[in-house]
Scaffold this motif. Structure first.
Motif, PDB file in Angstrom:
ATOM      1  N   TYR A 142       0.787  -1.226   0.000  1.00 54.86           N
ATOM      2  CA  TYR A 142       0.000   0.000   0.000  1.00 54.86           C
ATOM      3  C   TYR A 142       0.822   1.281   0.000  1.00 54.86           C
ATOM      4  O   TYR A 142       0.355   2.322  -0.442  1.00 54.86           O
ATOM      5  N   GLY A 143       2.013   1.263   0.580  1.00 55.19           N
ATOM      6  CA  GLY A 143       2.743   2.497   0.772  1.00 55.19           C
ATOM      7  C   GLY A 143       2.264   3.223   2.022  1.00 55.19           C
ATOM      8  O   GLY A 143       1.598   2.655   2.880  1.00 55.19           O
ATOM      9  N   GLU A 144       2.594   4.485   2.129  1.00 54.56           N
ATOM     10  CA  GLU A 144       2.261   5.262   3.317  1.00 54.56           C
ATOM     11  C   GLU A 144       0.767   5.592   3.361  1.00 54.56           C
ATOM     12  O   GLU A 144       0.086   5.622   2.338  1.00 54.56           O
ATOM     13  N   LEU A 145       0.275   5.876   4.570  1.00 54.77           N
ATOM     14  CA  LEU A 145      -1.151   6.141   4.752  1.00 54.77           C
ATOM     15  C   LEU A 145      -1.622   7.352   3.963  1.00 54.77           C
ATOM     16  O   LEU A 145      -2.754   7.383   3.475  1.00 54.77           O
ATOM     17  N   GLU A 146      -0.762   8.367   3.858  1.00 54.66           N
ATOM     18  CA  GLU A 146      -1.156   9.562   3.108  1.00 54.66           C
ATOM     19  C   GLU A 146      -1.461   9.224   1.650  1.00 54.66           C
ATOM     20  O   GLU A 146      -2.279   9.889   1.014  1.00 54.66           O
ATOM     21  N   THR A 147      -0.795   8.186   1.132  1.00 50.64           N
ATOM     22  CA  THR A 147      -1.069   7.757  -0.242  1.00 50.64           C
ATOM     23  C   THR A 147      -2.510   7.267  -0.371  1.00 50.64           C
ATOM     24  O   THR A 147      -3.221   7.620  -1.324  1.00 50.64           O
ATOM     25  N   ILE A 148      -2.952   6.456   0.601  1.00 57.24           N
ATOM     26  CA  ILE A 148      -4.331   5.974   0.581  1.00 57.24           C
ATOM     27  C   ILE A 148      -5.295   7.135   0.776  1.00 57.24           C
ATOM     28  O   ILE A 148      -6.324   7.228   0.086  1.00 57.24           O
ATOM     29  N   ALA A 149      -5.002   8.026   1.716  1.00 49.57           N
ATOM     30  CA  ALA A 149      -5.885   9.165   1.970  1.00 49.57           C
ATOM     31  C   ALA A 149      -6.045  10.022   0.714  1.00 49.57           C
ATOM     32  O   ALA A 149      -7.155  10.487   0.401  1.00 49.57           O
TER      33      ALA A 149
END
Length: 452
Positions: A142-149
């Motif tokens: 997924y990568g970092e959470l900011e990427t999903i956000a």
């Protein structure tokens, strides 16, 4: 004509099942290969439309709660009940309910993987969308959470008619409601269950607007809590749906006072832990956004039991086996926090896999607060593809080496754990280990098998 494509997809699923390969997602994958807009076409036939749920933790359990509520209020629900939550699984659920140009259901309920939301939600065009939380999980995927956000923010721009149901206690999720029409927020408001400080494994610690470290007045689960930016650039929105007077009863359940714009109600959950209080709150808020009565919501909340592997208890060889899925630091910490409420010493089967669906990087176990088990574990058997590393982590957590046994093979590990256990054994498997454990139990007649 979509009809022949539906038939071809069903045939592919039937062949897969006869070959012993399951078939939950395959028919949907075949259908989407033949008809890329199949989800949009089939979901448009649902008389009451659809709703969708996404989160890092708790999607399957929250969806199970919502399904119990919808079954009372809306009639037959089309639901990817087995947790296949990528596009193929959603398409398969719709395919199973389709008969010619008719669909056998009133409303769709779809759990959607957080990384697939931007591809599935625009086809579903849900009446309401619940976004529960964002925690660090499978960074290699997924990568970092900011990427999903950021991906979620982009997809919300494509859903102008969808009512948003958001967790006010998660800074990244709450931020998605800013500037949007009438989001419905939910959150916990009970300092009696707050943590003493922000856990070291917390994820979203900074303001999404300016990057300043957030300040917390209360911390509930991971980085979930009552938060604000010291510079004033953001703050926790006031939730309309809240939980107070929370009482946690170990692995057996919880009680809470549910407060809503439609009134207040005492709720007894057959699901353990504060993390399941959040799941119940999200489900209640989503149901309220659909106009469902408080009576039906409370009845659904109290009716539901654990989804497979999520604090589910089965009987095997004269023992109770409680299965508690762990897959990332925050989820593991909440399971550990729940286990710490159990009286006396506990017997444990801990299973750590590093298959693709688990995430190849298992370093997250060093961020989980396994120290909470020190002094409370009578015996632990470690199994799975990374069993030795898990055993080492438990040793560093303060569990005496003589209480730890390493048996890589899951079936042999289960047998050894049962042989030395008291009346109740607790299993903490990662995702693929949980599926393998379910299949093993099914072969022994202890529980119905799940195929994904």
């Amino acid at each position: 004509m979509i009809g022949p494509k539906l038939a071809a997809a069903r045939a592919a699923g039937a062949l897969s099942r006869r070959a012993g390969r399951g078939g939950t997602s395959l028919p949907g994958k075949v259908l989407l290969r033949l008809e890329p807009e199949a989800i949009a076409t089939l979901s448009s036939r649902l008389p009451q439309g659809s709703v969708a749920i996404s989160a890092t933790n708790g999607k399957t359990t929250t969806a199970a709660i919502v399904a119990a509520i919808l079954a009372r209020a809306e009639g037959r629900v089309v639901h990817n009940v087995q947790g296949a939550n990528m596009a193929g699984g959603v398409a398969s659920a719709l395919l199973d309910a389709s008969h010619g140009t008719r669909i056998d259901g009133e409303i769709g309920l779809f759990e959607v993987d957080e990384f697939w939301l931007d591809r599935v939600a625009p086809q579903l065009r849900p009446r309401a969308l619940l976004l529960g939380n964002l925690f660090r999980d499978q960074l290699d995927r997924y990568g970092e959470l900011e990427t999903i956000a950021d991906r979620w923010a982009a997809v919300l721009d494509r859903l102008p008619g969808t009512r948003l149901v958001l967790n006010a206690d998660d800074p990244l999720v709450a931020d998605l409601g800013l500037g949007r029409d009438d989001p419905l927020y939910f959150g916990v408001e009970d300092d009696a269950v707050a943590l003493a400080h922000l856990p070291h494994a917390s994820d979203s610690k900074h303001c999404r607007r300016c990057g300043t470290p957030l300040a917390y007045d209360a911390v509930y689960v991971g980085h979930l809590g009552r938060w604000h930016c010291p510079r004033g650039d953001s703050s926790r929105p006031a939730p309309a749906v809240t939980a107070a007077n929370i009482r946690l009863d170990g692995t057996r359940g919880a009680q809470l006072l549910l407060r809503t714009p439609a009134g207040d109600a005492e709720v007894r959950l057959g699901l353990p832990g504060l993390y399941n209080v959040y799941n119940a709150l999200g489900a209640a808020a989503l149901a309220l956004a659909l106009g469902i009565s408080l009576d039906d919501i409370v009845a659904g909340l109290e009716e539901v039991r654990a989804a497979f592997g999520r604090a589910e208890t089965v009987q095997i060889d004269g023992h109770e086996l409680a299965i508690l899925l762990v897959k990332n630091p925050t989820g593991a910490n909440e399971v550990l926090r729940t286990l710490a409420l159990e009286a006396g010493e506990i017997d444990l089967l801990a299973v750590l896999n590093d298959n693709v669906a688990d995430g190849r990087d298992v370093s997250w176990i060093w961020d989980a607060d396994l120290e909470l088990l020190a002094g409370s574990v009578r015996r632990v058997v470690c199994s799975g593809t990374r069993a030795p590393e898990l055993a080492l982590r438990l040793k560093y957590a303060g569990i005496e080496p003589e209480r730890i046994e390493v048996i890589d093979d899951l079936e042999a590990g289960l047998d050894a754990a049962l042989a030395g256990a008291g009346d109740r054994l607790y299993a903490m498997p990662t995702y693929t280990a949980m599926l393998a454990l379910r299949e093993l139990l099914a072969r022994r007649g202890s529980t119905a098998g799940m195929f994904t």
